[in-house]
Design an enzyme around this catalytic site. Structure first.
Site, PDB file in Angstrom:
ATOM      1  N   CYS A   1     -11.186   2.961 -29.536  1.00 38.86           N
ATOM      2  CA  CYS A   1     -12.502   3.559 -29.801  1.00 38.86           C
ATOM      3  C   CYS A   1     -13.334   3.701 -28.535  1.00 38.86           C
ATOM      4  CB  CYS A   1     -13.234   2.711 -30.832  1.00 38.86           C
ATOM      5  SG  CYS A   1     -12.288   2.631 -32.339  1.00 38.86           S
TER       6      CYS A   1
ATOM      7  N   TYR B   1      -8.873   4.655 -12.805  1.00 32.80           N
ATOM      8  CA  TYR B   1      -8.793   5.283 -11.468  1.00 32.80           C
ATOM      9  C   TYR B   1      -8.610   6.790 -11.538  1.00 32.80           C
ATOM     10  CZ  TYR B   1      -6.989   0.521 -10.823  1.00 32.80           C
ATOM     11  OH  TYR B   1      -6.781  -0.834 -10.872  1.00 32.80           O
TER      12      TYR B   1
ATOM     13  N   GLY C   1       0.767  -1.235   0.000  1.00 28.75           N
ATOM     14  CA  GLY C   1       0.000   0.000   0.000  1.00 28.75           C
ATOM     15  C   GLY C   1       0.801   1.290   0.000  1.00 28.75           C
TER      16      GLY C   1
HETATM   17  N1  LLP Z   1      -1.043  -7.062  -0.746  1.00 28.63           N
HETATM   18  C1  LLP Z   1      -2.330  -7.226  -1.110  1.00 28.63           C
HETATM   19  C2  LLP Z   1      -3.127  -8.228  -0.388  1.00 28.63           C
HETATM   20  C3  LLP Z   1      -2.885  -6.462  -2.149  1.00 28.63           C
HETATM   21  O1  LLP Z   1      -4.160  -6.624  -2.473  1.00 28.63           O
HETATM   22  C4  LLP Z   1      -2.077  -5.513  -2.830  1.00 28.63           C
HETATM   23  C5  LLP Z   1      -2.617  -4.703  -3.917  1.00 28.63           C
HETATM   24  C6  LLP Z   1      -0.732  -5.387  -2.426  1.00 28.63           C
HETATM   25  C7  LLP Z   1      -0.254  -6.161  -1.387  1.00 28.63           C
HETATM   26  C8  LLP Z   1       0.206  -4.425  -3.090  1.00 28.63           C
HETATM   27  O2  LLP Z   1      -0.217  -3.111  -2.949  1.00 28.63           O
HETATM   28  P1  LLP Z   1       0.760  -1.904  -3.381  1.00 28.63           P
HETATM   29  O3  LLP Z   1       1.968  -1.955  -2.479  1.00 28.63           O
HETATM   30  O4  LLP Z   1       1.130  -2.083  -4.789  1.00 28.63           O
HETATM   31  O5  LLP Z   1      -0.051  -0.705  -3.158  1.00 28.63           O
HETATM   32  N2  LLP Z   1      -4.337  -1.527  -9.991  1.00 28.63           N
HETATM   33  C9  LLP Z   1      -4.368  -0.522  -8.948  1.00 28.63           C
HETATM   34  C10 LLP Z   1      -3.768  -1.038  -7.655  1.00 28.63           C
HETATM   35  C11 LLP Z   1      -4.445  -2.294  -7.143  1.00 28.63           C
HETATM   36  C12 LLP Z   1      -3.825  -2.831  -5.875  1.00 28.63           C
HETATM   37  C13 LLP Z   1      -4.390  -4.165  -5.514  1.00 28.63           C
HETATM   38  N3  LLP Z   1      -3.813  -4.798  -4.368  1.00 28.63           N
HETATM   39  C14 LLP Z   1      -3.650   0.730  -9.442  1.00 28.63           C
HETATM   40  O6  LLP Z   1      -3.207   0.759 -10.580  1.00 28.63           O
HETATM   41  O7  LLP Z   1      -3.561   1.703  -8.709  1.00 28.63           O
END
Ligand code: LLP
Length: 430
Positions: A358, A327, A239
């Site tokens: 498109c 997003y 996150g």
């Molecule tokens: N752990 C779990 C259980 C998760 O669901 C996620 C991301 C992470 C770790 C890694 O999160 P990060 O460190 O990358 O924030 N496609 C979206 C982001 C979706 C994130 C889903 N889960 C975007 O492009 O912003």
């Protein structure tokens, strides 16, 4: 940390002139910096070193190119996966199932079987029904499946609502107040072994407060479960956000300072409560490690003016990078060839940068101030290393772009451009 910069008014990645690179690989193309990924990994490692017992489990979903998985594994990363396909890719990259945690609300039987057979480190469980299924599958194999419960801490997360996961209205995790009861149930199921506890509150979070809130809320529960059953880890999920705006304007040093100061604030806030738990701590970063290590290079195909707008139509589309459409994600856009700042700023114009797909949702920027650009001019869309290529599709029967990894003075294709033949793989005409 940030490896893209102008040198003699041409955008470079590490030591490579991106204009020259494009003469070989063409547009659109994803380009990543190995140094940037390694640096981010090391910074994170360094920030949490005082914990002594912790692991960084890279969230494979952010970017699952085999070479990037390999690179992170060589740095010492474990992996957080969400599908059998991701496990397959980790194994192909030389990783081990015994160093993978398996998350996700909808694990299918065949995925559970595959992960068990490969010796997965832990299934992070998101529902009671999933527990029972895993117990049954393990029983048939005469095994004990290692599990952790994913707790939904019900905290507010300041991020886009599509990527916020830590509230009870989200589909993720198991409600806080049911966790003790469900661990007791796990303890009674003969083919499950309690290995840990996990949480994840959302993505692209730029303040330590919600993480701290979640950890403080969970700490007494984690201690209780640990005393009762003995835990091998507490994973606080991923996150950690990244900067998406003004990335190149800041010189590399001040960008680093800004990123570091956030990382420091995050580590500063979390170190003490995490240390107090005296448990191995897992982190699951995705975006933080790879997000600012990638750019998408594209070129202007056409200019087009309507009574309301100036459009720059480029050869990358929403099928290559869907974050702006999905997003409202902001990505800075920079010409590969820059004029001097004074020259540019006096001529800036407001444009929509759009793709060829498109759909009106096929845009990368709206009303963005950019220097005058014309057909043939090359652009870099920044901060696309995470959730870029992995979310790509063949919509409009568009072949996906290649991925190139820069490392010092070398540039290597780590996934070739798709060909038309790839578009019909597995299909047939009756
Ligand atoms: N752990 C779990 C259980 C998760 O669901 C996620 C991301 C992470 C770790 C890694 O999160 P990060 O460190 O990358 O924030 N496609 C979206 C982001 C979706 C994130 C889903 N889960 C975007 O492009 O912003």
């Amino acid at each position: 940390m940030f490896s893209f910069h102008y040198l003699n008014n041409v955008l470079h990645g590490e030591g490579i002139n991106l204009e020259s690179l494009l003469k070989e690989v063409g547009t659109p193309a994803y380009v990543y910096s190995a140094r940037s990924i390694r640096d981010h990994f090391r910074e994170l490692n360094h920030a949490f070193a005082p914990l002594e017992n912790y692991r960084i489990c890279y969230a494979v979903k952010a970017n699952s190119n085999l070479t990037i998985l390999r690179l992170l594994q060589e740095e010492g990363a474990w992996f957080d996966i969400v599908s059998a396909g991701e496990l397959f890719k980790v194994l192909r990259a030389g990783g081990k199932a015994a160093q993978c945690t398996f998350a996700g609300v909808g694990k299918m039987s065949h995925e559970i079987e595959y992960a068990l057979d490969e010796g997965i480190y832990s299934f992070n469980i998101e529902s009671e029904e999933e527990l029972e299924l895993i117990n049954d599958i393990a029983k048939r194999r005469g095994l004990k499946a290692p599990i952790a419960l994913r707790v939904n801490p019900d905290v507010d997360t300041p991020t886009h609502h599509y990527i916020s996961t830590g509230k009870n209205k989200n589909k993720f995790g198991i409600a806080f107040h049911r966790i003790e009861e469900i661990y007791a149930k796990v303890a009674a199921l003969p083919h499950l072994a309690i290995r840990g506890i996990q949480t994840h509150i959302g993505s692209q979070i730029l303040t330590a407060t919600p993480f701290l809130e979640a950890i403080e809320k969970l700490a007494p529960l984690v201690m209780k479960i640990h005393q009762r059953y003995g835990l091998e880890f507490f994973s606080i999920g991923g996150g950690l956000g990244i900067l998406y705006e003004g990335v190149l304007e800041k010189n590399a040093q001040s960008l680093e300072e800004q990123e570091n100061s956030f990382l420091k604030a995050y580590a500063h806030a979390l170190l003490r409560p995490l240390k107090a738990l005296r448990l191995p701590i897992f982190f699951e970063p995705g975006r933080f490690l790879v997000g600012n290590a990638g750019v998408l290079l594209t070129q202007v195909l056409y200019r087009k003016e309507t009574s309301e707008k100036n459009f720059l139509i480029v050869d990358a589309g929403m099928n290559d990078l869907i974050r702006p459409a999905l997003y409202q994600g902001h990505h800075d856009i920079k010409p590969l060839k820059a004029k001097s700042r004074e020259q540019e700023e006096s001529l800036f114009e407001k444009v929509d940068v759009v793709g060829p797909v498109c759909e009106s949702g096929d845009f990368f920027a709206r009303d963005r101030l950019l220097p005058p650009l014309h057909a043939g001019d090359k652009l870099a869309i920044l901060s696309v290393g995470a959730y870029g290529m992995v979310m790509g599709s063949n919509y409009n029967a568009r072949p996906l772009p290649p991925e190139i990894l820069l490392d010092g003075n070398t540039a290597k294709v780590i996934r070739r451009r798709q060909r038309w033949e790839d578009l019909i793989q597995g299909e047939r005409t009756l």
